[in-house]
Design a protein around this motif. Sequence first.
Motif, PDB file in Angstrom:
ATOM      1  N   LYS A   7       0.869  -1.173   0.000  1.00  0.00           N
ATOM      2  CA  LYS A   7       0.000   0.000   0.000  1.00  0.00           C
ATOM      3  C   LYS A   7       0.908   1.227   0.000  1.00  0.00           C
ATOM      4  CE  LYS A   7      -4.045   1.882   2.170  1.00  0.00           C
ATOM      5  NZ  LYS A   7      -5.279   1.235   1.854  1.00  0.00           N
ATOM      6  N   VAL A   8       0.644   2.150  -0.913  1.00  0.00           N
ATOM      7  CA  VAL A   8       1.423   3.373  -1.020  1.00  0.00           C
ATOM      8  C   VAL A   8       0.491   4.543  -0.714  1.00  0.00           C
ATOM      9  CG1 VAL A   8       2.822   4.795  -2.550  1.00  0.00           C
ATOM     10  CG2 VAL A   8       2.892   2.308  -2.766  1.00  0.00           C
ATOM     11  N   GLY A  38      -1.409   4.488  12.634  1.00  0.00           N
ATOM     12  CA  GLY A  38      -2.732   4.123  12.096  1.00  0.00           C
ATOM     13  C   GLY A  38      -2.637   2.976  11.100  1.00  0.00           C
ATOM     14  N   MET A  39      -1.642   3.007  10.228  1.00  0.00           N
ATOM     15  CA  MET A  39      -1.462   1.922   9.254  1.00  0.00           C
ATOM     16  C   MET A  39      -1.048   0.629   9.953  1.00  0.00           C
ATOM     17  SD  MET A  39      -2.265   3.134   6.316  1.00  0.00           S
ATOM     18  CE  MET A  39      -1.579   1.942   5.215  1.00  0.00           C
ATOM     19  N   ALA A  40      -0.199   0.729  10.987  1.00  0.00           N
ATOM     20  CA  ALA A  40       0.223  -0.464  11.723  1.00  0.00           C
ATOM     21  C   ALA A  40      -0.963  -1.110  12.425  1.00  0.00           C
ATOM     22  CB  ALA A  40       1.301  -0.099  12.741  1.00  0.00           C
ATOM     23  N   GLY A  41      -1.936  -0.317  12.830  1.00  0.00           N
ATOM     24  CA  GLY A  41      -3.138  -0.868  13.462  1.00  0.00           C
ATOM     25  C   GLY A  41      -3.924  -1.769  12.530  1.00  0.00           C
ATOM     26  N   TYR A  42      -3.785  -1.582  11.226  1.00  0.00           N
ATOM     27  CA  TYR A  42      -4.454  -2.429  10.242  1.00  0.00           C
ATOM     28  C   TYR A  42      -3.539  -3.526   9.708  1.00  0.00           C
ATOM     29  CZ  TYR A  42      -8.304   0.866  10.199  1.00  0.00           C
ATOM     30  OH  TYR A  42      -9.365   1.649  10.562  1.00  0.00           O
ATOM     31  N   GLN A  47       7.789   0.206   5.162  1.00  0.00           N
ATOM     32  CA  GLN A  47       8.964  -0.236   4.408  1.00  0.00           C
ATOM     33  C   GLN A  47       9.925   0.913   4.141  1.00  0.00           C
ATOM     34  OE1 GLN A  47       9.773  -3.559   3.315  1.00  0.00           O
ATOM     35  NE2 GLN A  47       8.336  -3.723   5.020  1.00  0.00           N
ATOM     36  N   ARG A  48       9.445   1.961   3.492  1.00  0.00           N
ATOM     37  CA  ARG A  48      10.339   3.063   3.115  1.00  0.00           C
ATOM     38  C   ARG A  48       9.525   4.266   2.635  1.00  0.00           C
ATOM     39  NH1 ARG A  48      10.617  -0.888  -0.496  1.00  0.00           N
ATOM     40  NH2 ARG A  48       9.847  -0.504  -2.572  1.00  0.00           N
ATOM     41  N   ALA A  49      10.222   5.396   2.513  1.00  0.00           N
ATOM     42  CA  ALA A  49       9.654   6.607   1.927  1.00  0.00           C
ATOM     43  C   ALA A  49      10.310   6.809   0.567  1.00  0.00           C
ATOM     44  CB  ALA A  49       9.916   7.808   2.821  1.00  0.00           C
ATOM     45  N   VAL A  72       5.642   3.699   1.715  1.00  0.00           N
ATOM     46  CA  VAL A  72       5.341   2.346   1.238  1.00  0.00           C
ATOM     47  C   VAL A  72       5.177   1.439   2.455  1.00  0.00           C
ATOM     48  CG1 VAL A  72       6.140   0.424  -0.171  1.00  0.00           C
ATOM     49  CG2 VAL A  72       6.695   2.770  -0.847  1.00  0.00           C
ATOM     50  N   PHE A  73       4.050   0.712   2.480  1.00  0.00           N
ATOM     51  CA  PHE A  73       3.749  -0.243   3.550  1.00  0.00           C
ATOM     52  C   PHE A  73       3.508  -1.605   2.911  1.00  0.00           C
ATOM     53  CE2 PHE A  73       2.534   3.866   5.191  1.00  0.00           C
ATOM     54  CZ  PHE A  73       2.907   3.825   6.516  1.00  0.00           C
ATOM     55  N   ARG A  74       3.696  -2.671   3.693  1.00  0.00           N
ATOM     56  CA  ARG A  74       3.390  -4.015   3.197  1.00  0.00           C
ATOM     57  C   ARG A  74       2.835  -4.854   4.343  1.00  0.00           C
ATOM     58  NH1 ARG A  74       8.937  -7.594   2.573  1.00  0.00           N
ATOM     59  NH2 ARG A  74       9.246  -7.827   4.805  1.00  0.00           N
ATOM     60  N   ARG A  75       2.125  -5.910   3.952  1.00  0.00           N
ATOM     61  CA  ARG A  75       1.656  -6.910   4.907  1.00  0.00           C
ATOM     62  C   ARG A  75       1.504  -8.227   4.174  1.00  0.00           C
ATOM     63  NH1 ARG A  75      -4.596  -5.016   6.098  1.00  0.00           N
ATOM     64  NH2 ARG A  75      -5.375  -5.357   4.006  1.00  0.00           N
TER      65      ARG A  75
END
Length: 169
Positions: A7-8, A38-42, A47-49, A72-75
């Motif tokens: 997710k970006v 907030g994103m970590a809660g989901y 990952q990085r900027a 940039v986030f990942r799961r």
Amino acid sequence: MPRYEYKVVPAPSKGIKGKGVRGAEARFSYALQELMNGMAGYGWEYQRAETLPSLERSGIAGSTTEWRNVLVFRRPRAGDASEFQPELLPAPAEQIESDDQPIEMPYETDDTSNAPLADNGVEDTQVNASVGASLSILARARNLTAKHDAETPDQDDPDAETAEEPPKT
């Protein structure tokens, strides 16, 4: 190997106020912190900027390059086959009975015909009943209502014995 979904999201461009947060840098850091928490809660892991170019229209026929800051986030992907761990169920325990005779069920019969059962006043009396069950209940209710009506005197019947008070004068 685990597979991920990404997710970006746009990085905050303006800080937000918070309790005990003073100054522009602190507000910007607080905005970034709130977004990441907030994103970590989901379930998203940071990952990085990145700073990436974006072509945008400018005027009627012109275009300009704008640089965008994104996070940039990942799961791990939901339903990934590598995450599936089958669970083995325990073997069924053997039942030990004191006598070796089979247990008889009260409504089981070897005869598959529609043998009538004892009438309990509510359920249908046929073993293989389907739609007829509701019709038989309705018929029984009508019979009980008719029986009740026959036992009680009718209010409109002049021959019925009713105790009326004499009119007061």
